[in-house]
Write a protein that holds these residues in place. Structure first.
Motif, PDB file in Angstrom:
ATOM      1  N   GLN A   5       0.744  -1.218   0.030  1.00  0.00           N
ATOM      2  CA  GLN A   5       0.131   0.070   0.105  1.00  0.00           C
ATOM      3  C   GLN A   5       1.044   1.157   0.001  1.00  0.00           C
ATOM      4  O   GLN A   5       2.147   1.168   0.154  1.00  0.00           O
ATOM      5  N   GLY A   6       0.335   2.413  -0.469  1.00  0.00           N
ATOM      6  CA  GLY A   6       1.006   3.874  -0.237  1.00  0.00           C
ATOM      7  C   GLY A   6       2.188   4.015  -1.085  1.00  0.00           C
ATOM      8  O   GLY A   6       1.975   3.433  -2.351  1.00  0.00           O
ATOM      9  N   ILE A   7       3.208   4.376  -0.649  1.00  0.00           N
ATOM     10  CA  ILE A   7       4.150   4.655  -1.505  1.00  0.00           C
ATOM     11  C   ILE A   7       5.423   3.557  -1.623  1.00  0.00           C
ATOM     12  O   ILE A   7       5.106   2.676  -0.828  1.00  0.00           O
ATOM     13  N   VAL A   8       6.467   3.898  -2.240  1.00  0.00           N
ATOM     14  CA  VAL A   8       7.534   3.002  -1.993  1.00  0.00           C
ATOM     15  C   VAL A   8       8.789   3.795  -1.658  1.00  0.00           C
ATOM     16  O   VAL A   8       8.995   4.637  -2.280  1.00  0.00           O
ATOM     17  N   GLY A   9       9.587   3.088  -0.834  1.00  0.00           N
ATOM     18  CA  GLY A   9      10.874   3.618  -0.439  1.00  0.00           C
ATOM     19  C   GLY A   9      12.053   3.283  -1.374  1.00  0.00           C
ATOM     20  O   GLY A   9      12.064   2.563  -2.146  1.00  0.00           O
ATOM     21  N   ILE A  10      12.940   4.207  -1.526  1.00  0.00           N
ATOM     22  CA  ILE A  10      14.051   4.041  -2.484  1.00  0.00           C
ATOM     23  C   ILE A  10      14.973   3.052  -2.074  1.00  0.00           C
ATOM     24  O   ILE A  10      15.622   2.253  -2.813  1.00  0.00           O
ATOM     25  N   ALA A  11      15.110   2.776  -0.657  1.00  0.00           N
ATOM     26  CA  ALA A  11      15.518   1.474  -0.219  1.00  0.00           C
ATOM     27  C   ALA A  11      14.899   0.464   0.465  1.00  0.00           C
ATOM     28  O   ALA A  11      14.804   0.666   1.916  1.00  0.00           O
ATOM     29  N   TRP A  12      13.899  -0.092  -0.333  1.00  0.00           N
ATOM     30  CA  TRP A  12      12.667  -0.662   0.320  1.00  0.00           C
ATOM     31  C   TRP A  12      13.074  -1.981   1.223  1.00  0.00           C
ATOM     32  O   TRP A  12      12.256  -2.384   1.988  1.00  0.00           O
ATOM     33  N   SER A  13      14.184  -2.252   0.984  1.00  0.00           N
ATOM     34  CA  SER A  13      14.647  -3.568   1.951  1.00  0.00           C
ATOM     35  C   SER A  13      15.307  -2.956   3.296  1.00  0.00           C
ATOM     36  O   SER A  13      15.800  -3.934   4.063  1.00  0.00           O
ATOM     37  N   ALA A  14      15.652  -1.701   3.554  1.00  0.00           N
ATOM     38  CA  ALA A  14      16.269  -1.268   4.599  1.00  0.00           C
ATOM     39  C   ALA A  14      15.473  -1.605   5.866  1.00  0.00           C
ATOM     40  O   ALA A  14      14.245  -1.652   5.985  1.00  0.00           O
ATOM     41  N   GLN A  15      16.259  -1.632   6.985  1.00  0.00           N
ATOM     42  CA  GLN A  15      15.831  -1.918   8.358  1.00  0.00           C
ATOM     43  C   GLN A  15      15.876  -0.323   9.028  1.00  0.00           C
ATOM     44  O   GLN A  15      17.001   0.112   8.922  1.00  0.00           O
ATOM     45  N   LEU A  16      15.029   0.015   9.633  1.00  0.00           N
ATOM     46  CA  LEU A  16      14.807   1.218  10.379  1.00  0.00           C
ATOM     47  C   LEU A  16      15.197   1.406  11.634  1.00  0.00           C
ATOM     48  O   LEU A  16      14.678   0.311  12.489  1.00  0.00           O
ATOM     49  N   LEU A  17      15.936   2.229  12.052  1.00  0.00           N
ATOM     50  CA  LEU A  17      16.225   2.577  13.559  1.00  0.00           C
ATOM     51  C   LEU A  17      15.683   3.787  13.877  1.00  0.00           C
ATOM     52  O   LEU A  17      16.101   4.902  13.109  1.00  0.00           O
ATOM     53  N   ILE A  18      14.625   3.790  14.540  1.00  0.00           N
ATOM     54  CA  ILE A  18      13.733   5.145  14.648  1.00  0.00           C
ATOM     55  C   ILE A  18      14.286   5.756  16.039  1.00  0.00           C
ATOM     56  O   ILE A  18      13.942   5.343  17.131  1.00  0.00           O
ATOM     57  N   ALA A  19      14.685   6.908  15.994  1.00  0.00           N
ATOM     58  CA  ALA A  19      15.433   7.866  17.074  1.00  0.00           C
ATOM     59  C   ALA A  19      14.314   9.336  17.053  1.00  0.00           C
ATOM     60  O   ALA A  19      14.514   9.710  16.262  1.00  0.00           O
ATOM     61  N   LYS A  20      13.697   9.226  18.236  1.00  0.00           N
ATOM     62  CA  LYS A  20      12.702  10.694  18.334  1.00  0.00           C
ATOM     63  C   LYS A  20      13.711  11.582  19.023  1.00  0.00           C
ATOM     64  O   LYS A  20      13.786  11.404  20.365  1.00  0.00           O
ATOM     65  N   VAL A  21      13.854  12.764  18.353  1.00  0.00           N
ATOM     66  CA  VAL A  21      14.670  13.838  19.138  1.00  0.00           C
ATOM     67  C   VAL A  21      13.664  15.031  19.024  1.00  0.00           C
ATOM     68  O   VAL A  21      14.254  16.183  19.473  1.00  0.00           O
ATOM     69  N   VAL A  22      12.569  15.241  18.615  1.00  0.00           N
ATOM     70  CA  VAL A  22      11.699  16.370  18.554  1.00  0.00           C
ATOM     71  C   VAL A  22      10.684  16.581  19.831  1.00  0.00           C
ATOM     72  O   VAL A  22      10.176  15.608  20.081  1.00  0.00           O
ATOM     73  N   THR A  23      10.629  17.508  20.563  1.00  0.00           N
ATOM     74  CA  THR A  23       9.894  17.688  21.738  1.00  0.00           C
ATOM     75  C   THR A  23       8.395  18.009  21.171  1.00  0.00           C
ATOM     76  O   THR A  23       8.218  18.698  20.022  1.00  0.00           O
ATOM     77  N   PRO A  24       7.688  18.297  22.110  1.00  0.00           N
ATOM     78  CA  PRO A  24       6.299  18.399  21.733  1.00  0.00           C
ATOM     79  C   PRO A  24       6.022  20.000  21.073  1.00  0.00           C
ATOM     80  O   PRO A  24       5.091  20.329  20.292  1.00  0.00           O
ATOM     81  N   ASP A  25       7.110  20.883  21.634  1.00  0.00           N
ATOM     82  CA  ASP A  25       6.967  22.487  21.070  1.00  0.00           C
ATOM     83  C   ASP A  25       7.918  22.181  19.801  1.00  0.00           C
ATOM     84  O   ASP A  25       7.901  23.603  19.245  1.00  0.00           O
TER      85      ASP A  25
END
Length: 243
Positions: free
Chosen positions: A107-127
């Motif tokens: 579904q949706g879009i396709v990634g340019i590196a669709w076989s990649a494994q993602l490490l997600i690091a959240k660094v943005v505060t609520p503001d």
């Protein structure tokens, strides 16, 4: 010292177009104009099945982990600013991660590196701010968890002519050097959305201006400036500027 999210995101593969190329079957792929501009899939006449699952860290605003395009793509996630890394109120991190690793043929879009494994690091505060300590810790975490590529679509002003405006951070530089020593490729936005004193600004933002970082810039298509608030950025508007 301030860091802000930038619209220049993942570096795309640009290659000369061969005689044949496959076309992704994802329903929204035709709206991803940058795929055609970058000849992203021109290296193959059919989708390869033996691509290595490279770990790519997205240091950003988190990600909507429930989107079907990310099924099986996320191998680790962590927040450095509180809240959940799977809640992305900015939408920016989800957008970036989708361009990188959205699954092929679903579904949706396709990634340019669709076989990649993602490490997600959240660094943005609520503001909407990005603490330097959070960013530096996220870079180190990504490197320690095996990231081969670390994407930093964020930045702070570099102004060598006015030290009061310059946001150089030894903490950030040390984290970048650490990740580089662990073998990671660091990619950062040169700066098309920061608080530079004027536009255009002649200096790359930090961390793109640091040693060991590949700086990526972008051009805006007229009329296609995205709004990352109050919508699903992966599926609802993929005509954004710059890859």
């Amino acid at each position: 010292m301030r860091r802000t999210l930038l619209l220049s995101v993942a570096a795309a593969l640009a290659v000369a177009a061969p005689a044949a190329a496959f076309t992704p079957t994802n329903p929204l792929a035709p709206r991803q104009w940058y795929l055609q501009d970058d000849h992203a899939f021109d290296a193959w006449d059919t989708p390869p099945t033996n691509l290595a699952p490279v770990k790519v860290a997205v240091v950003d605003s988190g990600i909507d982990c429930m989107l079907p395009d990310f099924a099986g793509r996320i191998v680790a996630e962590k927040t450095f600013v509180g809240g959940s890394p799977c809640v992305d109120t900015e939408g920016h991190g989800t957008f970036v991660a989708g361009e990188i690793a959205a699954d092929l043929g679903t579904q949706g879009i396709v990634g340019i590196a669709w076989s990649a494994q993602l490490l997600i690091a959240k660094v943005v505060t609520p503001d909407g701010s990005i603490p330097l300590a959070a960013e530096a810790a996220a870079i180190r975490w990504a490197a320690d968890n095996g990231a081969r590529v670390i994407n930093l679509s964020l930045g702070g002003v570099r102004d060598p002519e006015n030290p009061e405006h310059d946001t150089y951070s030894a903490l950030e530089a040390s984290a970048v050097a650490y990740a580089y020593s662990k073998g990671a490729v660091l990619v950062a936005a040169v700066g098309n959305g920061d608080e530079a004193p004027s536009t255009p600004w002649p200096y790359a933002s930090y961390p793109a201006a640091l040693p060991h970082v590949i700086g990526v810039s972008a051009l805006t298509r007229p009329g296609n400036v995205p709004d990352f608030s109050n919508r699903d950025p992966v599926f609802n508007d993929i005509s954004a500027p710059g890859v």
